[in-house]
Design a protein around this motif. Sequence first.
Motif, PDB file in Angstrom:
ATOM      1  N   THR A 612      24.186  32.860  65.324  1.00 34.81           N
ATOM      2  CA  THR A 612      23.808  31.883  66.171  1.00 34.81           C
ATOM      3  C   THR A 612      22.276  32.060  65.842  1.00 34.81           C
ATOM      4  OG1 THR A 612      25.269  32.238  67.765  1.00 34.81           O
ATOM      5  CG2 THR A 612      23.415  31.570  68.678  1.00 34.81           C
ATOM      6  N   HIS A 613      21.627  31.033  65.898  1.00 34.25           N
ATOM      7  CA  HIS A 613      20.100  30.566  65.804  1.00 34.25           C
ATOM      8  C   HIS A 613      19.782  29.928  67.095  1.00 34.25           C
ATOM      9  CE1 HIS A 613      20.171  31.673  61.848  1.00 34.25           C
ATOM     10  NE2 HIS A 613      21.199  30.707  61.485  1.00 34.25           N
ATOM     11  N   GLY A 614      18.391  30.415  67.598  1.00 34.84           N
ATOM     12  CA  GLY A 614      17.746  29.741  68.667  1.00 34.84           C
ATOM     13  C   GLY A 614      16.728  28.862  67.983  1.00 34.84           C
ATOM     14  N   THR A 649      14.893  32.112  68.353  1.00 42.26           N
ATOM     15  CA  THR A 649      14.738  33.253  69.397  1.00 42.26           C
ATOM     16  C   THR A 649      15.901  34.120  69.200  1.00 42.26           C
ATOM     17  OG1 THR A 649      15.687  31.338  70.683  1.00 42.26           O
ATOM     18  CG2 THR A 649      13.397  32.031  71.242  1.00 42.26           C
ATOM     19  N   GLU A 650      17.022  33.914  68.386  1.00 42.86           N
ATOM     20  CA  GLU A 650      18.040  34.849  68.341  1.00 42.86           C
ATOM     21  C   GLU A 650      17.869  35.662  67.212  1.00 42.86           C
ATOM     22  OE1 GLU A 650      20.909  34.174  70.644  1.00 42.86           O
ATOM     23  OE2 GLU A 650      22.045  35.722  69.834  1.00 42.86           O
ATOM     24  N   PHE A 651      18.079  36.817  67.470  1.00 41.41           N
ATOM     25  CA  PHE A 651      17.460  38.026  66.018  1.00 41.41           C
ATOM     26  C   PHE A 651      18.554  37.669  65.412  1.00 41.41           C
ATOM     27  CE2 PHE A 651      14.539  41.462  65.262  1.00 41.41           C
ATOM     28  CZ  PHE A 651      14.956  41.751  64.091  1.00 41.41           C
ATOM     29  N   CYS A 652      18.595  37.169  64.220  1.00 42.90           N
ATOM     30  CA  CYS A 652      19.570  36.361  63.560  1.00 42.90           C
ATOM     31  C   CYS A 652      19.894  37.211  62.215  1.00 42.90           C
ATOM     32  CB  CYS A 652      19.711  34.994  63.352  1.00 42.90           C
ATOM     33  SG  CYS A 652      18.251  34.358  62.441  1.00 42.90           S
ATOM     34  N   SER A 653      18.754  37.903  61.711  1.00 41.37           N
ATOM     35  CA  SER A 653      18.691  38.638  60.216  1.00 41.37           C
ATOM     36  C   SER A 653      17.513  39.167  59.947  1.00 41.37           C
ATOM     37  CB  SER A 653      18.759  37.371  59.193  1.00 41.37           C
ATOM     38  OG  SER A 653      17.591  36.937  59.156  1.00 41.37           O
ATOM     39  N   LEU A 655      15.341  38.463  58.062  1.00 41.73           N
ATOM     40  CA  LEU A 655      14.119  37.687  58.120  1.00 41.73           C
ATOM     41  C   LEU A 655      14.053  36.828  59.214  1.00 41.73           C
ATOM     42  CD1 LEU A 655      14.328  37.062  54.183  1.00 41.73           C
ATOM     43  CD2 LEU A 655      12.656  38.202  55.114  1.00 41.73           C
ATOM     44  N   HIS A 656      14.596  37.285  60.229  1.00 42.45           N
ATOM     45  CA  HIS A 656      14.668  36.572  61.372  1.00 42.45           C
ATOM     46  C   HIS A 656      13.128  35.961  62.051  1.00 42.45           C
ATOM     47  CE1 HIS A 656      14.603  35.842  66.008  1.00 42.45           C
ATOM     48  NE2 HIS A 656      13.715  36.817  66.145  1.00 42.45           N
ATOM     49  N   LEU A 657      12.377  36.828  61.701  1.00 42.73           N
ATOM     50  CA  LEU A 657      10.812  36.777  62.169  1.00 42.73           C
ATOM     51  C   LEU A 657      10.168  35.398  61.280  1.00 42.73           C
ATOM     52  CD1 LEU A 657       9.135  39.902  62.783  1.00 42.73           C
ATOM     53  CD2 LEU A 657      10.167  38.405  64.481  1.00 42.73           C
TER      54      LEU A 657
END
Length: 667
Positions: A612-614, A649-653, A655-657
């Motif tokens: 999931t991604h924000g 906003t969803e910590f997805c990986s 490289l999420h940042l």
Amino acid sequence: MLHTRMTKRYLFKAAGTAALGVAGAGMVARRPVADAQTSDLLTVAKSRGLSPDEARAALATYVPPGKYDEALMFASGGQSGQVLVFGIPSMRLLRVIAVFSPESWQGYGYSDESRSVLRDTSPESVADIPGLTWGDTHHPAISQMNGDYDGEWLFINDKANARMAVISLKDFETKQIVQNPTAAIDHGATVSPNTDYVLESTQYAVPFPRTKYVPLDQEHYNNEYRGVATFWKFDRTRGRIDQAHSFQIELPPYWQDLASFGKGPSEGWVFINSFNTERAIGGTLEHKPPIEIGASANDMDYLHVINWKKAEALVAAGKTTVVNGIKVISLKDAAENGVLYFVPEPKSPHGVDVAPRGDYIVIGGKLDPNATVYSWAKVRQLINAGKSVGKDAYGVPILSFKDAVAAQVKLGLGPLHTNFDDKGNAYTSLFIESAVAKWTLGAPYHSADEAWKVVDKLPVQYNIGHLAAYQGDTAKPMGKYLVAINKWSVDQYKGIGPLRPQNLQLIDISGPKMRMLYAAPVGNAEPHFAEIIPLGKLRAWDVYPPGTNELTMRPDPNAVQPGKERIARHGKTVEVWMTAMRSHYTPDHIVANKGDKVVIHITNIEQALDATHGFAVHAYNINLSLEPGKVETITFTADRPGVFPYYCTEFCSALHLEMAGYLEVKP
Ligand code: RUQ
Ligand code: CUA
């Protein structure tokens, strides 16, 4: 204190030794490995200060990582406007479903899709109250076939604004909210045995319809204020309430309460209890009796017995008036055409629950220590014979109480709601006594000398409202578990400030005696009613099929394939077709001029479980939740010039940042 002998017996069982049922050290010696495990378990129990019963309860509810709960409980969230989903028996909160209140984790109330649900902007909508951002969810109802949950849909009402919501159990998201066009406050919400209708029953009478003003004095109240039963037609193929084929029955200005549909022999009928048949309207500063006193003066109120099949026939025959866009059967027509009957029920009752076979109707006494049980066969006989003992002020026939009642069972203080098990037992919540009473139903569930007896009582902490047994309000109750939905937790949780959580308690009802298993504080909502369904009956999607619109559950015309992302400008509109995947948005630059309308369609092109991604934009009050395969659209006016980072906003990986981009709004 640890009763070592008892503890050993329970823990041996759990450790899988052959020493079942016999507490003796001699038998353990044969199994040295189990013995080591057992003594380890005993050490843990001892170090945590657990009694044998507590240690047993822990084992009965523990669901280890990687294993699943056997059932789900859908509980209302009260004034949080949400639905809560718990695992049974672990009592872990697994999901929150935003329904009537915006909820930013789910992006609910931010995307165009969810905003359209919250505001009910569908073409057939009669919603007329703008700006609602909360609801008071009370009674969840899972869709049914043949009186049994089918696991497809979930309905829930908003008491505060008389609305009904439809939630899909494919993705656990709210698909539709309809506003009651004539009623202000509802309370009961339940489905018919094949989900033809979702019934919404009102609570506080208001001018009929609510959109007109009528002065609040006794005469006007009696003549122009009304309750109403709304039968929302559910269209399974569209997965929506069909407002055009829905109808209402006008009711006297008593305060109707909960509702339950008949099934089996009572199929085609629905039962709604009521209080304040005194029609008290208060006036404390004018030295009139307060509502609570005025509304509790009569010894009897009225159970409403409604023939909804007949009502449906009246609607088909055109015997309705359209009020604020909905077809209404008048009170007079309902009373004169065999649609509405009353049976007296003791003083300000609460809860109305139909036994699994549809043969008994149980009313909680609330102010009376009894559960009053009506026999459907007797009620039906009185109706068939045209036997009434009089009429109320509105011409509704009243049936004889003593000829309709099968039994009155003295349960204790403050009986409210009843659920059932698979062995012909009823379980009733006792609000004042803070206990659950287990009692026996009559024939054919139990023989005459075993019938109508309290067989067990278990204290709960504290002030139980509803209770929910495993499938306990269906034609096929499963026994085994019951959850006490306690209103107060008082001293059960410490160091958390004055606003205390509600306290849900899981109870084992598989044996002759009820056993307390677990307490789960609910610190974000006030559950009222709940329903428990086996996990195996649900067929929820793990991910959305690629490019799915969450409202239609079909391919979204604005879904975009990777490589086909684009930005188009037409006049003062900037339209973006964007993809999201670990760990980037394409495009990562959007340029608009101040005052432009910005429309962004985002497709999460992933299909991996939980990817999931924000999508959040600084200063624009935007956050979306894009589960794998989902497409969402967000429309806003770029009325604030500057440079606005957007990010996931969803910590997805790892490289999420880095999953970010910039929206430039030129002054
Ligand atoms: S009823 S307070 Cu469910 Cu007991 Cu609403
Ligand atoms: Cu996508 Cu974090």
